[in-house]
Design a protein around this motif. Structure first.
Motif, PDB file in Angstrom:
ATOM      1  N   ILE A  42      73.178 -75.044  32.049  1.00 16.44           N
ATOM      2  CA  ILE A  42      71.921 -74.078  31.682  1.00 16.44           C
ATOM      3  C   ILE A  42      72.462 -72.785  31.347  1.00 16.44           C
ATOM      4  O   ILE A  42      73.385 -72.213  32.031  1.00 16.44           O
ATOM      5  N   ALA A  43      71.975 -72.221  30.142  1.00 15.81           N
ATOM      6  CA  ALA A  43      72.546 -70.911  29.778  1.00 15.81           C
ATOM      7  C   ALA A  43      71.976 -69.865  30.676  1.00 15.81           C
ATOM      8  O   ALA A  43      70.805 -69.879  31.091  1.00 15.81           O
ATOM      9  N   PRO A  44      72.622 -68.684  30.829  1.00 15.86           N
ATOM     10  CA  PRO A  44      72.002 -67.656  31.488  1.00 15.86           C
ATOM     11  C   PRO A  44      70.676 -67.226  31.025  1.00 15.86           C
ATOM     12  O   PRO A  44      69.715 -66.800  32.012  1.00 15.86           O
ATOM     13  N   GLY A  45      70.518 -67.322  29.776  1.00 13.05           N
ATOM     14  CA  GLY A  45      69.093 -66.835  29.311  1.00 13.05           C
ATOM     15  C   GLY A  45      68.217 -67.600  29.776  1.00 13.05           C
ATOM     16  O   GLY A  45      66.927 -67.130  30.096  1.00 13.05           O
ATOM     17  N   THR A  46      68.249 -68.753  29.927  1.00 12.89           N
ATOM     18  CA  THR A  46      67.248 -69.778  30.531  1.00 12.89           C
ATOM     19  C   THR A  46      67.149 -69.752  31.952  1.00 12.89           C
ATOM     20  O   THR A  46      66.050 -69.849  32.426  1.00 12.89           O
ATOM     21  N   ARG A  47      68.250 -69.496  32.558  1.00 15.08           N
ATOM     22  CA  ARG A  47      68.028 -69.013  34.039  1.00 15.08           C
ATOM     23  C   ARG A  47      67.218 -67.848  34.280  1.00 15.08           C
ATOM     24  O   ARG A  47      66.642 -67.962  35.238  1.00 15.08           O
TER      25      ARG A  47
END
Length: 390
Positions: free
Chosen positions: A169-174
């Motif tokens: 999961i990408a940092p932005g999604t996190r």
């Protein structure tokens, strides 16, 4: 001169409560705040939120179903939801969760949504899925009971977002997941007062340059093809490793901000966007580089790359990108140069307040993270330092 009698009268007046003074004046006054022992909550005359919301929070805690006031409050909030929103909550079925588990947490999640949605701009579509999976993890993996104060705990949310979400999961999604779950936590458990989270994409600490690295950077500067480039490469190293300036401070530094004393001491007034920030003394090993460069400049000229017109910090990365660099030469970054300056000052035992002032820092975070790179004195020297005789 104030008399003892007047002081005594003042003390007696201050000892009287506001309610006593109100009664004495013959006027009634609603208390600004009272304490509800049954609900164990403060009740303010000037409410900052609807009392129904405050009462409904008890529903999401152990024994909440036995609390008539909480029951009435949560029911009132349910009826206030728009029909389509209530229907979305009712029909939501999480994918991949055991049906028995989903059924166990369904009402808890539904009522957390009921409490949160009137207080946020987030939609039910954004919130319900991440919150459901988070609550499921908290209950069936961690083993938490269905208690809003336990489940919607900041540390638990941080652990889930950082460690338990899939690694791809990408940092932005996190960040989105954390924002959604945290918003629900703020609505259902505000007394937890979670602290501000650390950015998920926080930059890692860039290691300071070693002595060998600095020698290599000197070779990089002296090995450039033109005198102008060689001079500015040396100035860049000096302003970073010898003064601790940031990229924007280097980019905007002008000659009139530099003062050269007869003793050889060089001081710099750091000014950004016309605002004076602080005064810094140049480290002795870089004094001559700065003094030599400044003596050639007219007033109002930039110290670094004086022939340019741009003032943003991109001029530094652009300059470094245009230079030649032999194999094995460390990459030149202002952040590493500045960190090198920090470590040098700490190794020289500059006191913390002086260092913070010279660096323009408001907290010790950067200094504490760089302390690991400061060479430790020998055991005898450490003892002498603590004894105060070194």
């Amino acid at each position: 001169m104030t008399s003892l009698a007047s002081v005594s009268d003042t003390l007696k007046f201050n000892e009287r409560s506001s309610s006593e003074r109100t009664i004495a004046s013959g006027k009634s006054k609603t208390p600004s705040v009272t304490y509800d022992k049954t609900m164990r909550t403060l009740v303010f005359a000037e409410a900052f939120e609807h009392p129904t919301v405050a009462a409904a929070r008890a529903w999401l805690r152990p024994g909440g179903t036995m609390n008539k006031k909480a029951s009435a409050a949560i029911q009132a909030l349910r009826t206030q939801l728009a029909d389509d929103v209530a229907e979305q909550i009712r029909r939501y079925e999480p994918d991949g969760l055991p049906s028995a588990n989903a059924a166990h947490i369904r009402d808890f999640v539904r009522d957390a949504m009921t409490l949160t949605l009137p207080q946020t701009a987030y939609s039910v579509e954004a919130l319900i899925s991440p919150v459901t999976y988070f609550v499921h993890w908290a209950v069936f993996v961690v083993g938490a009971e269905l208690d809003a104060d336990i489940i919607f705990d900041r540390e638990l949310i941080e652990t889930y977002v950082r460690k338990e979400l899939p690694s791809d999961i990408a940092p932005g999604t996190r960040r989105n997941y954390r924002a959604w779950i945290t918003r629900v936590a703020e609505a259902v458990a505000p007394d937890k007062n979670p602290r501000r989270p650390m950015p998920l994409n926080e930059r890692p600490m860039e290691q300071p340059y070693t002595s060998a690295d600095l020698v290599a950077l000197d070779r990089w500067a002296s090995g450039q093809s033109t005198k102008y480039t060689r001079s500015n490469a040396a100035v860049l190293i000096a302003l970073g490793a010898g003064v601790g300036l940031t990229s924007i401070e280097i980019a905007q530094l002008k000659s009139e901000q530099v003062r050269i004393h007869e003793s050889g001491l060089v001081e710099i007034d750091v000014i950004v966007e016309g605002e004076s920030k602080r005064r810094v003394i140049v480290s002795s090993q870089f004094e001559k580089v700065i003094a030599k460069a400044v003596k050639k400049l007219a007033s109002e000229e930039f110290v670094f790359l004086p022939l340019r017109s741009r003032t943003n910090n991109a001029v530094i990365s652009g300059f470094v990108g245009r230079t030649s660099r032999s194999a094995g030469t460390p990459t030149v970054t202002v952040r590493r140069l500045r960190n090198t300056w920090f470590v040098t000052q700490m190794a020289n035992r500059v006191d913390v307040l002086t260092l913070m002032e010279a660096a323009g820092l408001q907290s010790l975070e950067s200094i504490s993270r760089l302390a690991q790179y400061v060479p430790r004195p020998a055991a005898d020297d450490r003892d002498a330092q603590l004894r105060g005789v070194l």
